[in-house]
Design an enzyme around this catalytic site. Sequence first.
Site, mmCIF file in Angstrom:
data_model
loop_
_atom_site.group_PDB
_atom_site.id
_atom_site.type_symbol
_atom_site.label_atom_id
_atom_site.label_comp_id
_atom_site.label_asym_id
_atom_site.label_seq_id
_atom_site.Cartn_x
_atom_site.Cartn_y
_atom_site.Cartn_z
ATOM 1 N N ASN A 1 -6.401 -2.725 1.766
ATOM 2 C CA ASN A 1 -5.940 -3.852 2.337
ATOM 3 C C ASN A 1 -7.379 -4.723 1.793
ATOM 4 O OD1 ASN A 1 -3.163 -3.950 2.265
ATOM 5 N ND2 ASN A 1 -2.971 -4.225 4.261
ATOM 6 N N ARG B 1 1.071 -1.331 0.197
ATOM 7 C CA ARG B 1 -0.208 -0.036 0.146
ATOM 8 C C ARG B 1 0.779 1.636 -0.337
ATOM 9 N NH1 ARG B 1 -3.687 -0.609 5.178
ATOM 10 N NH2 ARG B 1 -1.573 -1.086 5.675
#
Length: 139
Positions: free
Chosen positions: A86, A68
Amino acid sequence: MDKGDRSERQSGTPGWLIADTRPLNRGNRTTKVRQWVRQEQRHPNPSALRIERWQLQVRGRVQGVGFRESCSRMAKDLNLSGWVRNCPDGSVEVQAEGQPYQLTELRLWCERGPREAEVLSVSQSQLAPLKEDWFEIRR
């Protein structure tokens, strides 16, 4: 430069500009180098830019490896807006908005991911643009 070249420059060619670049020293005088530049390269029309929003679902070993953070950094470098998060199934979801060539660059990066990631697949779908102007990491 012959007379034909001068008349062509004076009449002007639509869509072309003369851009001054670095100065050249010639003896005791300084002259400027001139270069023909396409007008749309110099001043792109923002209304002509096509903006798209893509959703990417990245599967594999992509959680717990800095995916990320790296994805957010890459999207910001590409001047994209949107978010990354996520998912409960172990995948990572990315929604990004920008020009198609920028989105393609992000998708190519997502297919590799950061060094520790093992990307198995990236699925893509197109969404309606939201006109956001930031990119964030969502929890």
